[in-house]
Design a protein around this motif. Sequence first.
Motif, PDB file in Angstrom:
ATOM      1  N   GLN A 108       0.836  -1.196   0.000  1.00 41.73           N
ATOM      2  CA  GLN A 108       0.000   0.000   0.000  1.00 41.73           C
ATOM      3  C   GLN A 108       0.870   1.246   0.000  1.00 41.73           C
ATOM      4  O   GLN A 108       1.951   1.270   0.590  1.00 41.73           O
ATOM      5  CB  GLN A 108      -0.927   0.008   1.215  1.00 41.73           C
ATOM      6  CG  GLN A 108      -1.894  -1.151   1.241  1.00 41.73           C
ATOM      7  CD  GLN A 108      -2.817  -1.165   0.056  1.00 41.73           C
ATOM      8  OE1 GLN A 108      -3.390  -0.147  -0.313  1.00 41.73           O
ATOM      9  NE2 GLN A 108      -2.947  -2.314  -0.591  1.00 41.73           N
ATOM     10  N   ALA A 166       7.664  -5.371  -8.951  1.00 40.94           N
ATOM     11  CA  ALA A 166       6.240  -5.183  -9.205  1.00 40.94           C
ATOM     12  C   ALA A 166       5.911  -5.518 -10.650  1.00 40.94           C
ATOM     13  O   ALA A 166       4.841  -6.056 -10.957  1.00 40.94           O
ATOM     14  CB  ALA A 166       5.841  -3.739  -8.893  1.00 40.94           C
ATOM     15  N   LYS A 167       6.828  -5.198 -11.554  1.00 42.52           N
ATOM     16  CA  LYS A 167       6.584  -5.514 -12.972  1.00 42.52           C
ATOM     17  C   LYS A 167       6.715  -7.005 -13.219  1.00 42.52           C
ATOM     18  O   LYS A 167       5.888  -7.615 -13.892  1.00 42.52           O
ATOM     19  CB  LYS A 167       7.587  -4.751 -13.838  1.00 42.52           C
ATOM     20  CG  LYS A 167       7.114  -3.353 -14.174  1.00 42.52           C
ATOM     21  CD  LYS A 167       7.787  -2.826 -15.405  1.00 42.52           C
ATOM     22  CE  LYS A 167       7.646  -1.312 -15.487  1.00 42.52           C
ATOM     23  NZ  LYS A 167       8.714  -0.604 -14.757  1.00 42.52           N
ATOM     24  N   ALA A 189       3.743  -9.099 -11.754  1.00 43.70           N
ATOM     25  CA  ALA A 189       2.619  -8.173 -11.910  1.00 43.70           C
ATOM     26  C   ALA A 189       1.344  -8.723 -11.283  1.00 43.70           C
ATOM     27  O   ALA A 189       0.612  -7.994 -10.615  1.00 43.70           O
ATOM     28  CB  ALA A 189       2.407  -7.878 -13.393  1.00 43.70           C
ATOM     29  N   VAL A 190       1.121 -10.011 -11.491  1.00 40.75           N
ATOM     30  CA  VAL A 190      -0.162 -10.547 -11.025  1.00 40.75           C
ATOM     31  C   VAL A 190      -0.254 -10.556  -9.497  1.00 40.75           C
ATOM     32  O   VAL A 190      -1.196  -9.983  -8.931  1.00 40.75           O
ATOM     33  CB  VAL A 190      -0.410 -11.945 -11.624  1.00 40.75           C
ATOM     34  CG1 VAL A 190      -1.676 -12.554 -11.031  1.00 40.75           C
ATOM     35  CG2 VAL A 190      -0.529 -11.835 -13.139  1.00 40.75           C
ATOM     36  N   TYR A 246       1.415  -8.816  -7.412  1.00 41.24           N
ATOM     37  CA  TYR A 246       1.476  -7.435  -6.952  1.00 41.24           C
ATOM     38  C   TYR A 246       0.107  -6.779  -7.048  1.00 41.24           C
ATOM     39  O   TYR A 246      -0.368  -6.108  -6.139  1.00 41.24           O
ATOM     40  CB  TYR A 246       2.498  -6.671  -7.795  1.00 41.24           C
ATOM     41  CG  TYR A 246       2.601  -5.207  -7.443  1.00 41.24           C
ATOM     42  CD1 TYR A 246       3.235  -4.801  -6.269  1.00 41.24           C
ATOM     43  CD2 TYR A 246       2.061  -4.238  -8.279  1.00 41.24           C
ATOM     44  CE1 TYR A 246       3.321  -3.478  -5.937  1.00 41.24           C
ATOM     45  CE2 TYR A 246       2.142  -2.901  -7.955  1.00 41.24           C
ATOM     46  CZ  TYR A 246       2.779  -2.520  -6.782  1.00 41.24           C
ATOM     47  OH  TYR A 246       2.862  -1.205  -6.450  1.00 41.24           O
ATOM     48  N   ARG A 247      -0.504  -7.028  -8.203  1.00 46.62           N
ATOM     49  CA  ARG A 247      -1.809  -6.437  -8.443  1.00 46.62           C
ATOM     50  C   ARG A 247      -2.828  -6.958  -7.422  1.00 46.62           C
ATOM     51  O   ARG A 247      -3.621  -6.207  -6.877  1.00 46.62           O
ATOM     52  CB  ARG A 247      -2.249  -6.839  -9.851  1.00 46.62           C
ATOM     53  CG  ARG A 247      -3.325  -5.972 -10.378  1.00 46.62           C
ATOM     54  CD  ARG A 247      -3.381  -6.023 -11.889  1.00 46.62           C
ATOM     55  NE  ARG A 247      -2.986  -4.844 -12.540  1.00 46.62           N
ATOM     56  CZ  ARG A 247      -3.313  -3.580 -12.223  1.00 46.62           C
ATOM     57  NH1 ARG A 247      -3.935  -3.284 -11.339  1.00 46.62           N
ATOM     58  NH2 ARG A 247      -2.997  -2.565 -12.820  1.00 46.62           N
ATOM     59  N   VAL A 248      -2.726  -8.261  -7.184  1.00 47.45           N
ATOM     60  CA  VAL A 248      -3.661  -8.864  -6.232  1.00 47.45           C
ATOM     61  C   VAL A 248      -3.506  -8.202  -4.867  1.00 47.45           C
ATOM     62  O   VAL A 248      -4.493  -7.849  -4.205  1.00 47.45           O
ATOM     63  CB  VAL A 248      -3.410 -10.383  -6.140  1.00 47.45           C
ATOM     64  CG1 VAL A 248      -4.140 -10.972  -4.930  1.00 47.45           C
ATOM     65  CG2 VAL A 248      -3.863 -11.073  -7.415  1.00 47.45           C
ATOM     66  N   LEU A 252      -2.166  -5.221  -4.250  1.00 45.43           N
ATOM     67  CA  LEU A 252      -2.545  -3.821  -4.323  1.00 45.43           C
ATOM     68  C   LEU A 252      -4.069  -3.673  -4.280  1.00 45.43           C
ATOM     69  O   LEU A 252      -4.599  -2.726  -3.710  1.00 45.43           O
ATOM     70  CB  LEU A 252      -1.982  -3.203  -5.610  1.00 45.43           C
ATOM     71  CG  LEU A 252      -1.814  -1.688  -5.596  1.00 45.43           C
ATOM     72  CD1 LEU A 252      -0.873  -1.265  -4.484  1.00 45.43           C
ATOM     73  CD2 LEU A 252      -1.287  -1.210  -6.945  1.00 45.43           C
ATOM     74  N   GLN A 253      -4.729  -4.651  -4.916  1.00 47.15           N
ATOM     75  CA  GLN A 253      -6.207  -4.622  -4.909  1.00 47.15           C
ATOM     76  C   GLN A 253      -6.760  -5.223  -3.626  1.00 47.15           C
ATOM     77  O   GLN A 253      -7.951  -5.484  -3.531  1.00 47.15           O
ATOM     78  CB  GLN A 253      -6.752  -5.415  -6.094  1.00 47.15           C
ATOM     79  CG  GLN A 253      -6.341  -4.886  -7.451  1.00 47.15           C
ATOM     80  CD  GLN A 253      -6.974  -3.553  -7.743  1.00 47.15           C
ATOM     81  OE1 GLN A 253      -8.089  -3.311  -7.314  1.00 47.15           O
ATOM     82  NE2 GLN A 253      -6.267  -2.694  -8.447  1.00 47.15           N
ATOM     83  N   SER A 260      -8.954  -8.147  -3.649  1.00 46.98           N
ATOM     84  CA  SER A 260     -10.281  -7.903  -4.214  1.00 46.98           C
ATOM     85  C   SER A 260     -11.403  -8.403  -3.314  1.00 46.98           C
ATOM     86  O   SER A 260     -12.462  -8.807  -3.788  1.00 46.98           O
ATOM     87  CB  SER A 260     -10.425  -8.553  -5.595  1.00 46.98           C
ATOM     88  OG  SER A 260      -9.470  -8.034  -6.467  1.00 46.98           O
TER      89      SER A 260
END
Lengths: 675, 212, 100
Positions: free
Chosen positions: A309, A582-583, A586-587, A589-591, A593-594, A597
């Motif tokens: 975050q 993070a690149k 990506a997946v 990281y995105r999870v 960051l989200q 979900s």
Amino acid sequence: MQASPSNLLVLIPLLPLVGAILNGVLGRRFLKPAAVHTIACGAMAGAALLSWAVFFQLVGMEPEGRALSQEVFAWIRIGSFHADYALWVDPLSAVMCLIITNIGFLIHLYSVGYMQGDPSYYRFFAYLNLFVFAMLNLVMGDNLLVMFFGWEGVGLCSYLLIGFWFSEEANAVAGKKAFVTNRVGDFGFALGTMLLFAALGTVGFQEINHQLAGAAPPSKGLLEAAALLLFLGACGKSAQIPLYVWLPDAMAGPTPVSALIHAATMVTAGVYMIARLNGLYFHAELASQVVLWIGAATALFAATIGLVQNDIKKVLAYSTVSQLGFMFVAMGAGAYATGMFHLMTHAFFKACLFLGSGSVIMAMHHEQDMRYYGGLRKFMPWTYRTFLVATLAIAGVPFFAGFFSKDEILLWALGSERGHAGAWLLASAAALCTAFYMFRILHMTFWGEYRGLPPERLHAHGHDDHGGGGHGGDGGHGHGGGAFVPKESPWTVTVPLVVLAALSAVGGFLGLPAGLLGHHANLLEGWYEPIFAHSHVSLQHAFHNPGAEAGLMALSVAVAAAGIALSFYLYRTRPALPGELAKRFAVPYRVLLQKYSVDEAYEAGIIRPILVGSREVLWKVVDVVAIDGLVNLVGGGLKALGRGLGRLQTGDAQVYAMWMTGGLTVAVLVTIAIL
Amino acid sequence: MTSSAFMYLFLAAAVAGGVGMLALRHPIHAAVSLLGTMLCLAAAYAMLGAHLMAVFQVIIYAGAIMVLVVYIIMLLDLGSDDARAFRSVKVFVGIPAATVLVSVLARLAWHRAAGTEPRPGLLSSIGDPAAAALPEGFGTVASIGRDLLGRYVVPFEVTSVLLLAGIVGAVYLTGRDSAGLKAQGNAVGEGKGTGDGGQAEGAPAGGEEFAA
Amino acid sequence: MIPLAHLVFFASVLFVLGALAVVLRRNVIVVLMGIELMLNAVNLSFIGFSRYFADQAGHVFVLMVFVVAAVEVGVGIAIIVSLFKLRHTVSIDQFDQLRN
């Protein structure tokens, strides 16, 4: 346990209530800001002094009878159901009172600086005092109903304060989310209370724990169910899976609120409740297992979200969720005193962290994104120092407060009769993450180079965060619009920080590890002894030697060190690496960051079906057709009947007399027929 | 036997008078008819040993009350009711109810007097008393006076309060206009008050003045 | 001496006649007279019972009824006069203020 009567107790919650009423009723029209905060802080100071007085009175008593009680008034008495408005202070609630009133006082003091110039200054302090009143009821209540009153009260105040700047929709929505999520938990709490009454015939804590002391109770299934339902309530209030979602959003409130309510006091209510009902959870082994695993899972789950975050308060919020998970691990493992120990140390360092972040946010023009911070160490020396101490405490660096309590929890998670290696692994991983993300905050906020705010963000944040209120020059917001220099906060902000940092540094010595230094080293455990005497869960045999504890301690130090080292490697040695990682990943990281979900899943899985179902079925079919139809039918029928009967009222007295005569005739006929 | 025959005669005449009052369109005719009823009842009272009551019936009812009624009818100069007098839904409830009531009571009275029962029941336990022998001085002024000022002195006194209230009420209700008119220096304002609707509308103020 | 039952029967017939006058007649004064007739019917039964049970209480009660009747007529006539002043009629169907 026999309690001595005391007439002081009621004054402790009463003072904040009086403050809240004074400020709430008179604040808008008649009180200047100085008067408002004098009343609020005065009430808190009084409550804090009284708490100390009560505490020392307890210290002077024999350990066996160490309790004070006051029956304020008879509240509900129906048959065998007795629930008086009665207060009860024993070692457990005394510590909670001290935490609430003293940290509460510091945060009130801090708010004087933080909220300066807000147009609803009086409202803020009224809510804050009201919150303290409710929270004191929660911890001092002699029975589950008084606790529930406080429980709902703190929920209400939390809602009011999260949405304090309600003119912005996001804040109002966050408040609503907190409220609704808590309703789910409170429902469980209420059901659990009723079930407990059904099982034991009482809602008083002393009676419950007394009945459950000793032999196994008869109706074990009921007790397990009650314990699980009450834990559902704790999940709501203390932000555990699956009801944790409201706490990160609750950061929409003013930062002192986040510190007081959403870190130090209210969110620990669930932990306190379990400690209070230790007799119940001692016998409810299944429920304890659930507590253990939920706590461990939440600890790791929230900590992983905290890793990525960028909003400083969001990180701290997830950290809080994670730390609460630790406390529940202790509760589930039967280490009630240890859980309460961590509750206390957490209150110190998390309040300090939140207040420090508030100081930073204030200096940075209400920008909360850490990517715009950096190098603040030289601008805000006191904020930095205190924040550093608190970070060391939470990360588990030896001899700071968090080290002792967290270490103890990890020991119990693995070594308790109710512990489990899996839970220990989860918690240790969470500890690793904790050390990492806390130092990540330090790196991004205080160390390195000052990155500064881009002008457009500066402008955007200059006004709206305080709901359009004109906050003055205090706290270092130069309204120049161009480049500005972050400035250290005023003394009302830094003094509480220093006090809390000091507590974070030395607070752990209250609970030195008993295994290593002998039983008497752990002051807190001895203090809580009479409370948890009948709910004794012991360590497994293998953990009874000092070597095991020392080994575990070394391991947890290593874990903390690893997290810290990792943060240095990523943010100091190879600053480009986090972006690359993070690149590359990506997946995941995105999870993260989200936030996994979860909100979206709740939205799709629970909220939307309920909304659609309510609209399409409940509203359009059940309500409009069935209920409205029925109501209209009854209403219409009565209306027609009324119209018909209304025709009888002609105003012609003779017609009335006519009906009387007719009635008389019928009466005579009936009389003659019967006799 | 003769006294019985006279009794029936008087009672039948009283009923006839009642029917007349009910049926005659002109209020004066109805009033005179009712006067006949009352006189017949006075005779019946006398035959039942209530001599004082018979005298009072003549003096108070026939003498005072009915004269007052007739006086008012004449004062207000009322004519006959118009044809709508009986054309109302009330007739369709009132007349059948009355018929049923009277016929049921007649049947009951007939059986009771004959000593037979329409069917056994609670009423039969009361029985139909034979006339008791009268004590000395029954219904005379002396004995009733003793009762009134002895056993029944409290109801007697309360009755006097009732009378007083009636007097005050009557004076209040009719005296409002004259009170208002007196204020204007016109002592004999009754006719004027009657004719003047506006004066009557403004009456409450005058009434208050009177009450004060 | 006629049977008590017959006396009571005549009294009740008179009462019903009075009640009918109250219910059916439009003239307020006749309504008032109907009430008087009902009171008289009650008086008749009082006197009758008094005679048959040789108890003078009935006479006393009749005296009370006289008073009530006198007062009632006095006040009633006063009301009628007032109403007549106001409305210039004694027709009862003109007086429907009890509605609403």
